[in-house]
Enzyme design. Structure first.
Site, PDB file in Angstrom:
ATOM      1  N   ASN A 218      34.731  30.434  41.320  1.00 27.80           N
ATOM      2  CA  ASN A 218      35.286  29.424  40.406  1.00 27.80           C
ATOM      3  C   ASN A 218      35.599  28.152  41.183  1.00 27.80           C
ATOM      4  O   ASN A 218      35.395  28.084  42.397  1.00 27.80           O
ATOM      5  CB  ASN A 218      36.532  29.978  39.708  1.00 27.80           C
ATOM      6  CG  ASN A 218      37.588  30.394  40.712  1.00 27.80           C
ATOM      7  OD1 ASN A 218      38.108  29.575  41.459  1.00 27.80           O
ATOM      8  ND2 ASN A 218      37.892  31.697  40.761  1.00 27.80           N
ATOM      9  N   ASP A 285      38.259  37.643  37.737  1.00 26.18           N
ATOM     10  CA  ASP A 285      38.697  38.789  36.934  1.00 26.18           C
ATOM     11  C   ASP A 285      37.663  39.920  36.957  1.00 26.18           C
ATOM     12  O   ASP A 285      38.000  41.071  36.721  1.00 26.18           O
ATOM     13  CB  ASP A 285      38.963  38.345  35.491  1.00 26.18           C
ATOM     14  CG  ASP A 285      40.252  37.525  35.390  1.00 26.18           C
ATOM     15  OD1 ASP A 285      41.185  37.809  36.156  1.00 26.18           O
ATOM     16  OD2 ASP A 285      40.307  36.601  34.555  1.00 26.18           O
ATOM     17  N   LYS A 295      18.290  40.577  48.803  1.00 32.92           N
ATOM     18  CA  LYS A 295      18.213  39.414  47.915  1.00 32.92           C
ATOM     19  C   LYS A 295      17.394  39.753  46.659  1.00 32.92           C
ATOM     20  O   LYS A 295      16.290  40.309  46.768  1.00 32.92           O
ATOM     21  CB  LYS A 295      17.556  38.262  48.680  1.00 32.92           C
ATOM     22  CG  LYS A 295      17.578  36.967  47.928  1.00 32.92           C
ATOM     23  CD  LYS A 295      16.931  35.850  48.737  1.00 32.92           C
ATOM     24  CE  LYS A 295      16.667  34.667  47.837  1.00 32.92           C
ATOM     25  NZ  LYS A 295      15.697  33.748  48.406  1.00 32.92           N
ATOM     26  N   PRO A 311      40.944  44.539  40.003  1.00 34.87           N
ATOM     27  CA  PRO A 311      42.367  44.840  39.825  1.00 34.87           C
ATOM     28  C   PRO A 311      43.151  43.533  39.740  1.00 34.87           C
ATOM     29  O   PRO A 311      42.739  42.518  40.302  1.00 34.87           O
ATOM     30  CB  PRO A 311      42.735  45.604  41.103  1.00 34.87           C
ATOM     31  CG  PRO A 311      41.655  45.280  42.083  1.00 34.87           C
ATOM     32  CD  PRO A 311      40.422  44.943  41.306  1.00 34.87           C
ATOM     33  N   ASP A 312      44.275  43.546  39.032  1.00 34.43           N
ATOM     34  CA  ASP A 312      45.152  42.378  39.010  1.00 34.43           C
ATOM     35  C   ASP A 312      46.066  42.480  40.231  1.00 34.43           C
ATOM     36  O   ASP A 312      46.937  43.359  40.299  1.00 34.43           O
ATOM     37  CB  ASP A 312      45.962  42.340  37.709  1.00 34.43           C
ATOM     38  CG  ASP A 312      46.694  41.007  37.573  1.00 34.43           C
ATOM     39  OD1 ASP A 312      47.436  40.632  38.505  1.00 34.43           O
ATOM     40  OD2 ASP A 312      46.499  40.333  36.543  1.00 34.43           O
ATOM     41  N   ILE A 313      45.840  41.597  41.199  1.00 33.05           N
ATOM     42  CA  ILE A 313      46.570  41.685  42.477  1.00 33.05           C
ATOM     43  C   ILE A 313      48.058  41.478  42.251  1.00 33.05           C
ATOM     44  O   ILE A 313      48.895  42.246  42.723  1.00 33.05           O
ATOM     45  CB  ILE A 313      46.009  40.634  43.471  1.00 33.05           C
ATOM     46  CG1 ILE A 313      44.527  40.915  43.719  1.00 33.05           C
ATOM     47  CG2 ILE A 313      46.810  40.636  44.765  1.00 33.05           C
ATOM     48  CD1 ILE A 313      43.795  39.836  44.486  1.00 33.05           C
ATOM     49  N   LYS A 343      52.220  36.136  30.312  1.00 35.41           N
ATOM     50  CA  LYS A 343      51.873  36.655  31.651  1.00 35.41           C
ATOM     51  C   LYS A 343      53.131  37.020  32.433  1.00 35.41           C
ATOM     52  O   LYS A 343      53.150  38.003  33.169  1.00 35.41           O
ATOM     53  CB  LYS A 343      51.039  35.634  32.430  1.00 35.41           C
ATOM     54  CG  LYS A 343      49.599  35.584  31.947  1.00 35.41           C
ATOM     55  CD  LYS A 343      48.768  34.512  32.629  1.00 35.41           C
ATOM     56  CE  LYS A 343      47.418  34.392  31.916  1.00 35.41           C
ATOM     57  NZ  LYS A 343      46.616  33.292  32.418  1.00 35.41           N
ATOM     58  N   LYS A 347      53.023  40.897  33.306  1.00 41.36           N
ATOM     59  CA  LYS A 347      52.832  41.216  34.734  1.00 41.36           C
ATOM     60  C   LYS A 347      54.170  41.524  35.412  1.00 41.36           C
ATOM     61  O   LYS A 347      54.212  41.719  36.617  1.00 41.36           O
ATOM     62  CB  LYS A 347      52.119  40.059  35.450  1.00 41.36           C
ATOM     63  CG  LYS A 347      50.715  39.754  34.909  1.00 41.36           C
ATOM     64  CD  LYS A 347      49.903  38.875  35.845  1.00 41.36           C
ATOM     65  CE  LYS A 347      48.615  38.410  35.180  1.00 41.36           C
ATOM     66  NZ  LYS A 347      47.614  37.925  36.135  1.00 41.36           N
TER      67      LYS A 347
HETATM   68  N1  CTP Z   1      45.964  37.112  39.441  1.00 40.23           N
HETATM   69  C1  CTP Z   1      45.826  38.111  40.393  1.00 40.23           C
HETATM   70  N2  CTP Z   1      44.781  38.992  40.323  1.00 40.23           N
HETATM   71  C2  CTP Z   1      43.871  38.887  39.341  1.00 40.23           C
HETATM   72  C3  CTP Z   1      43.990  37.860  38.366  1.00 40.23           C
HETATM   73  C4  CTP Z   1      45.051  36.993  38.456  1.00 40.23           C
HETATM   74  O1  CTP Z   1      46.665  38.206  41.310  1.00 40.23           O
HETATM   75  N3  CTP Z   1      42.861  39.746  39.297  1.00 40.23           N
HETATM   76  C5  CTP Z   1      47.124  36.217  39.522  1.00 40.23           C
HETATM   77  C6  CTP Z   1      46.790  34.779  39.828  1.00 40.23           C
HETATM   78  O2  CTP Z   1      46.849  34.525  41.213  1.00 40.23           O
HETATM   79  C7  CTP Z   1      47.883  34.031  39.069  1.00 40.23           C
HETATM   80  C8  CTP Z   1      48.156  34.903  37.882  1.00 40.23           C
HETATM   81  O3  CTP Z   1      47.699  36.202  38.255  1.00 40.23           O
HETATM   82  O4  CTP Z   1      49.086  33.982  39.807  1.00 40.23           O
HETATM   83  C9  CTP Z   1      47.515  34.466  36.590  1.00 40.23           C
HETATM   84  O5  CTP Z   1      46.155  34.474  36.708  1.00 40.23           O
HETATM   85  P1  CTP Z   1      45.168  34.093  35.516  1.00 40.23           P
HETATM   86  O6  CTP Z   1      43.762  34.266  35.995  1.00 40.23           O
HETATM   87  O7  CTP Z   1      45.542  32.786  34.959  1.00 40.23           O
HETATM   88  O8  CTP Z   1      45.526  35.153  34.471  1.00 40.23           O
HETATM   89  P2  CTP Z   1      44.837  36.441  34.052  1.00 40.23           P
HETATM   90  O9  CTP Z   1      45.877  37.488  34.068  1.00 40.23           O
HETATM   91  O10 CTP Z   1      43.615  36.704  34.854  1.00 40.23           O
HETATM   92  O11 CTP Z   1      44.476  36.143  32.546  1.00 40.23           O
HETATM   93  P3  CTP Z   1      43.285  35.274  31.891  1.00 40.23           P
HETATM   94  O12 CTP Z   1      42.179  35.146  32.903  1.00 40.23           O
HETATM   95  O13 CTP Z   1      42.918  36.068  30.713  1.00 40.23           O
HETATM   96  O14 CTP Z   1      43.915  33.949  31.540  1.00 40.23           O
END
Ligand code: CTP
Length: 404
Positions: A218, A285, A295, A311-313, A343, A347
């Site tokens: 991104n 995500d 390749k 995973p959501d860190i 969030k 979270k």
């Molecule tokens: N974050 C994380 N790990 C992920 C996704 C997000 O640690 N896999 C953390 C980001 O660093 C930020 C917060 O979660 O502090 C919000 O991230 P964001 O991408 O805006 O939210 P998402 O929970 O991924 O929701 P969405 O993409 O649906 O907006």
């Protein structure tokens, strides 16, 4: 608006603040600021430009500071009492409020044509400017270029705020309120706010491999996360910066842990326990389910990539035991407040900073709103370095309240 806290105010006790005033309608607010500084225990010397004296009298500032006001560079009597070099040596902090466009231009180019510019040029202490001017003058490319020069010379910028102006315009260029300026002055001496704390910060984008030469990623520049790391270091914290690829210079005195993918980033976060965890990274995500070992060659007209959730860190760290004080960022393109608060709740965070994804990515100036259970505050657009300082001050304040 942030209010004064007793802790912040004790940091101004016996500090020497040189308050410079330039010409402008906002000069009247400097009188209140002077009163607040003196009330907080600071010793204040006032330097006024000729323009400032058109708006407010030296007598007013003398009465409020309890000291004779300095106005002349080349007056032998005044120089004998306390010359520009002595004034510069005397100060623990120089604050110019209001700072005009003209003053910024002269200072940016190293002029010492009056007492205030000469004192600033001879400074040994931090110098902060609180700009106040018409919004068009503030946004003018020349003023912005001067701002860049001043910031690169280490000059701090307090504001400006945005809103209705004396001339009838609406926009950035308003002097911050005296109470906010007082708070920012106090913060300059509150260096130990995070002393003894270990702060882990994630920053930048992640890259999710498609094959050995391609990836999904991104537009995150990493600038915000790096600015937060620098501000946490400034506040005395031990900082680990777990960063995706950015190419940005690593802030001094900070341990960089370079990572590439979201899974690498999670592993690094789990192996660095923290008191405060700040997730600024724009984590992908999804990742490619099975990256190709070689390749991928083009052949078919269509190619389908199978993606699986990363995973959501932040949520993982917030769910760990013992858990650090957890701070998230929400970059949104719509429904900013609602999504950010959701969030914060889902979270299980202690605080979340929300900003507009489109206005922020890659830009140096951005505004931001902080939400925590039961409260919120908005910071006006300002440089990422200044925003980061204010965010760290808020995190330090909230995390110590949560500890207690
Ligand atoms: N974050 C994380 N790990 C992920 C996704 C997000 O640690 N896999 C953390 C980001 O660093 C930020 C917060 O979660 O502090 C919000 O991230 P964001 O991408 O805006 O939210 P998402 O929970 O991924 O929701 P969405 O993409 O649906 O907006």
């Amino acid at each position: 608006m942030m209010t004064s806290t007793p802790t912040a105010l004790t940091t101004l006790q016996n500090k020497r603040v040189l308050l410079g005033l330039c010409g402008g309608i906002a000069a009247y607010k400097a009188a209140e600021l002077c009163r607040l500084l003196v009330g907080a225990g600071a010793e204040v010397q006032v330097v006024m430009t000729k323009g400032a004296q058109e708006f407010i009298t030296p007598l007013t500032m003398q009465a409020l500071s309890g000291q004779p006001v300095h106005t002349e560079l080349l007056d032998p009597a005044a120089e004998a009492a306390m010359g520009h070099i002595q004034l510069a040596r005397w100060a623990d902090l120089i604050l110019v409020a209001p700072a005009s466009a003209n003053f910024m231009a002269r200072l940016a180019h190293g002029e010492a044509s009056d007492l205030l510019t000469a004192v600033c040029l001879a400074r040994r202490s931090p110098l902060a400017l609180a700009p106040a001017m018409n919004q068009a003058m503030w946004s003018n490319a020349t003023t912005m270029a001067n701002l860049g020069l001043l910031e690169s010379a280490g000059v701090l910028m307090f504001g400006p705020a945005s809103g209705a102006q004396a001339c009838g315009d609406v926009g950035p260029g308003r002097l911050l309120e005296p109470s906010e300026l007082l708070q920012l002055c106090a913060m300059q001496f509150a260096t130990g706010a995070l002393a003894g704390k270990k702060v882990v910060i994630t920053a930048g984008p992640t890259r999710e491999a498609i094959d050995p030469v391609r990836y999904l990623s991104n537009h995150s520049s990493g600038k915000m996360g790096y600015a937060v790391a620098a501000a946490a270091i400034e506040a005395g914290a031990e900082v680990v910066l777990i960063s995706g690829p950015t190419g940005l210079p690593v802030p001094d005195r900070c341990q960089l842990v370079p990572v590439t993918s979201a899974l690498d980033m999670l592993a690094a976060c789990e192996s660095h326990p923290a008191d405060i965890f700040i997730a600024v990274a724009a984590v992908a995500d999804y990742r490619v389910a099975r990256p190709a070992a070689a390749k991928i060659k083009k052949s078919a007209e269509e190619l389908t990539l199978n993606l699986v959730r990363n995973p959501d860190i932040l949520a993982t760290i917030a769910g760990s035991k013992p858990r650090p004080f957890c701070v998230g960022f929400a970059a949104e393109t719509e429904h900013l407040a609602d999504y950010a608060k959701e969030k914060l709740r889902s979270k299980k965070l202690d605080m979340i900073f929300a900003n507009d994804a489109i206005a922020t990515f890659g830009n140096d100036a951005a505004s931001i709103t902080a939400y925590w259970p039961g409260g919120e505050t908005t910071f006006e657009p300002q440089s990422k370095a200044q925003l980061a300082r204010r965010m760290i001050a808020l995190i330090s304040q909230r995390s110590s309240t949560t500890d207690a």
